[in-house]
Design an enzyme around this catalytic site. Structure first.
Site, PDB file in Angstrom:
ATOM      1  N   ILE A  17       0.837  -1.204   0.000  1.00 26.39           N
ATOM      2  CA  ILE A  17       0.000   0.000   0.000  1.00 26.39           C
ATOM      3  C   ILE A  17       0.873   1.257   0.000  1.00 26.39           C
ATOM      4  O   ILE A  17       0.616   2.211  -0.737  1.00 26.39           O
ATOM      5  CB  ILE A  17      -0.951  -0.005   1.224  1.00 26.39           C
ATOM      6  CG1 ILE A  17      -1.910  -1.198   1.135  1.00 26.39           C
ATOM      7  CG2 ILE A  17      -1.720   1.317   1.320  1.00 26.39           C
ATOM      8  CD1 ILE A  17      -2.790  -1.413   2.358  1.00 26.39           C
ATOM      9  N   ASP A  36      11.671   2.423   5.517  1.00 31.14           N
ATOM     10  CA  ASP A  36      11.263   1.014   5.466  1.00 31.14           C
ATOM     11  C   ASP A  36      12.472   0.156   5.816  1.00 31.14           C
ATOM     12  O   ASP A  36      13.589   0.446   5.380  1.00 31.14           O
ATOM     13  CB  ASP A  36      10.744   0.669   4.065  1.00 31.14           C
ATOM     14  CG  ASP A  36       9.830  -0.553   4.069  1.00 31.14           C
ATOM     15  OD1 ASP A  36       8.645  -0.423   3.721  1.00 31.14           O
ATOM     16  OD2 ASP A  36      10.312  -1.660   4.420  1.00 31.14           O
ATOM     17  N   TYR A 147      -2.696  -9.521  16.255  1.00 26.16           N
ATOM     18  CA  TYR A 147      -2.495  -8.457  15.260  1.00 26.16           C
ATOM     19  C   TYR A 147      -3.531  -7.347  15.460  1.00 26.16           C
ATOM     20  O   TYR A 147      -3.193  -6.159  15.486  1.00 26.16           O
ATOM     21  CB  TYR A 147      -2.596  -9.046  13.843  1.00 26.16           C
ATOM     22  CG  TYR A 147      -2.689  -8.016  12.746  1.00 26.16           C
ATOM     23  CD1 TYR A 147      -1.576  -7.285  12.349  1.00 26.16           C
ATOM     24  CD2 TYR A 147      -3.901  -7.766  12.096  1.00 26.16           C
ATOM     25  CE1 TYR A 147      -1.667  -6.333  11.336  1.00 26.16           C
ATOM     26  CE2 TYR A 147      -4.010  -6.831  11.094  1.00 26.16           C
ATOM     27  CZ  TYR A 147      -2.895  -6.113  10.714  1.00 26.16           C
ATOM     28  OH  TYR A 147      -2.992  -5.176   9.717  1.00 26.16           O
ATOM     29  N   LYS A 151      -3.024  -3.419  16.482  1.00 22.85           N
ATOM     30  CA  LYS A 151      -3.490  -2.276  15.684  1.00 22.85           C
ATOM     31  C   LYS A 151      -4.364  -1.357  16.528  1.00 22.85           C
ATOM     32  O   LYS A 151      -4.307  -0.132  16.415  1.00 22.85           O
ATOM     33  CB  LYS A 151      -4.255  -2.769  14.445  1.00 22.85           C
ATOM     34  CG  LYS A 151      -3.361  -3.313  13.358  1.00 22.85           C
ATOM     35  CD  LYS A 151      -2.344  -2.255  12.961  1.00 22.85           C
ATOM     36  CE  LYS A 151      -1.968  -2.209  11.560  1.00 22.85           C
ATOM     37  NZ  LYS A 151      -0.950  -1.206  11.238  1.00 22.85           N
ATOM     38  N   VAL A 191      -6.347 -12.453  -2.586  1.00 22.66           N
ATOM     39  CA  VAL A 191      -6.475 -12.305  -4.049  1.00 22.66           C
ATOM     40  C   VAL A 191      -5.139 -12.661  -4.712  1.00 22.66           C
ATOM     41  O   VAL A 191      -5.080 -13.404  -5.696  1.00 22.66           O
ATOM     42  CB  VAL A 191      -6.919 -10.869  -4.430  1.00 22.66           C
ATOM     43  CG1 VAL A 191      -6.927 -10.684  -5.937  1.00 22.66           C
ATOM     44  CG2 VAL A 191      -8.296 -10.566  -3.843  1.00 22.66           C
ATOM     45  N   PHE A 207      -9.875 -21.673   3.890  1.00 18.79           N
ATOM     46  CA  PHE A 207      -9.911 -22.022   5.316  1.00 18.79           C
ATOM     47  C   PHE A 207     -11.355 -21.938   5.823  1.00 18.79           C
ATOM     48  O   PHE A 207     -12.030 -20.942   5.602  1.00 18.79           O
ATOM     49  CB  PHE A 207      -8.992 -21.096   6.115  1.00 18.79           C
ATOM     50  CG  PHE A 207      -7.547 -21.298   5.741  1.00 18.79           C
ATOM     51  CD1 PHE A 207      -6.844 -22.401   6.219  1.00 18.79           C
ATOM     52  CD2 PHE A 207      -6.899 -20.430   4.875  1.00 18.79           C
ATOM     53  CE1 PHE A 207      -5.518 -22.619   5.854  1.00 18.79           C
ATOM     54  CE2 PHE A 207      -5.580 -20.633   4.498  1.00 18.79           C
ATOM     55  CZ  PHE A 207      -4.892 -21.736   4.991  1.00 18.79           C
ATOM     56  N   GLY A 274      -8.237 -16.604  14.959  1.00 18.52           N
ATOM     57  CA  GLY A 274      -7.847 -15.203  14.810  1.00 18.52           C
ATOM     58  C   GLY A 274      -8.464 -14.533  13.594  1.00 18.52           C
ATOM     59  O   GLY A 274      -8.351 -13.329  13.424  1.00 18.52           O
TER      60      GLY A 274
END
Ligand code: NAD
Length: 316
Positions: A17, A36, A147, A151, A191, A207, A274
């Site tokens: 992104i 990065d 995760y 966040k 995707v 899954f 999760g």
């Protein structure tokens, strides 16, 4: 309320992104610095014209570089939900402590340059939804993966520290983002995973029962969300950025198989801890306050995207 920024820093700007975002900022003639550590991102993903700093946001010297811009997009994170139990310490360190590191650098810089910070949060902050209905920003915050917890903690830190120090902060909760340039990993980006595996003649695994819904949003629309929030978001605001509609994982498999002329049935594997059952964005707030409107509907753009993903060489 166009704030007319000239300098921006994008942490995680060598990633999927981030690199799209950097390209758009450069197109708007901004001076862009990318930070990065290349743990996932790649140097050649960073668009020409951006200044590249190779380093970890946890390093105070590196974080201080973010404090030199007027605008900060904080995207650097460890993203895989599925590996989030195994790598819980690393995920929390990067996602929470890394965010704290950037905030400290910005808030304590001798000369305060940063006026606005946009944080890339995730749909993973929400509680599991038992029906495939769009979730507004007011939906229960009860992440079911480390995760998601990381966040949520990070977005709270961003809002709290920025409010206290007079920096405009805005949180964008991004939904399942697809598009060209996503690094191939077995854990992130269904995707990309399905497209690559089918093109290689492998059988992708679904899954659970495959009837779980996801909101697939094109990376161009994610960039649009960031651009609108950059210019117009009220300080302290939180926005969902998605497509506003859901697709089951089975439907996704079918669409991609159609594009590639792939015939084999999917494999079914046990559901993964999760991962939420349903996740669809209510994008009403972003539409009202930012004028955000998704421009790329999955049904129409899937063929192009699958070809882009399969044709590109990104991260393989
Ligand atoms: P990505 O892995 O391609 O990008 C993350 C980048 O951060 C990578 O380039 C990586 O090398 C870099 N990075 C990781 N740790 C770092 C550190 N300690 N210091 C400096 N750089 C570091 O993932 P992405 O899909 O582009 O995600 C970008 C952001 O959007 C992340 O914050 C993610 O949580 C969020 N998000 C993504 C999605 C999605 O579907 N892709 C959905 C919701 C939220």
């Amino acid at each position: 309320m166009d704030m007319n920024f000239k300098t921006a820093c994008v942490t995680g700007g060598a990633g999927f992104i981030g690199s799209h975002l950097v390209r758009e900022l450069l197109r708007r003639s901004m001076h862009v610095t990318v930070i990065d550590d290349l743990s996932v991102g790649r140097r050649d993903n960073v668009p020409a014209g951006a200044e590249f700093v190779h380093g970890d946001v946890l390093d105070p010297q590196i974080a201080r570089i973010a404090a030199r811009s007027e605008l900060v997009f904080h995207l650097a994170a460890r993203v895989a939900i599925r590996s989030s139990f195994e790598f819980i310490t690393e995920d929390v360190t990067t996602n929470v402590v890394g965010t704290a590191s950037v905030l400290r650098a910005i808030a304590t810089a001798p000369e305060r340059r940063v006026r606005r910070l946009l944080f890339a949060s995730s749909m993973a902050v929400y509680a599991d939804a038992d029906a495939p209905v769009p979730l507004a920003e007011t939906f229960r915050l009860e992440p079911i993966s480390p995760y998601g917890v990381s966040k949520l903690a990070a977005e709270r830190l961003v809002l709290q520290v920025c409010a206290q120090t007079g920096i405009d902060a805005c949180v964008l909760r991004l939904f399942n983002t697809y598009g060209p340039g996503q690094a191939y990993s077995p854990y992130v980006g269904v995707v990309t995973i399905f497209s690559r595996q089918m093109a290689a003649g492998e059988r992708p695994a679904i899954f659970g029962d495959g009837l779980q819904c996801r909101d697939f949003v094109h990376v161009d629309d994610i960039v649009q969300g960031f651009m609108r929030a950059m210019a117009r978001a009220r300080p302290g605001a939180v926005f969902n950025i998605g497509s506003g509609s859901g697709l089951t994982v089975r439907e996704l498999h079918e669409r991609i198989a159609d594009v590639l002329g792939y015939r084999a049935a999917p494999l079914f594997a046990p559901a993964v801890a999760g991962e939420v059952r349903h996740s669809i964005a209510d994008i009403g707030r972003a539409a009202r306050e930012l004028g955000y409107q998704p421009t790329r509907r999955f049904q129409e753009s899937v063929a192009d995207v699958v070809r882009e993903v399969v044709g590109g060489n990104h991260g393989h």
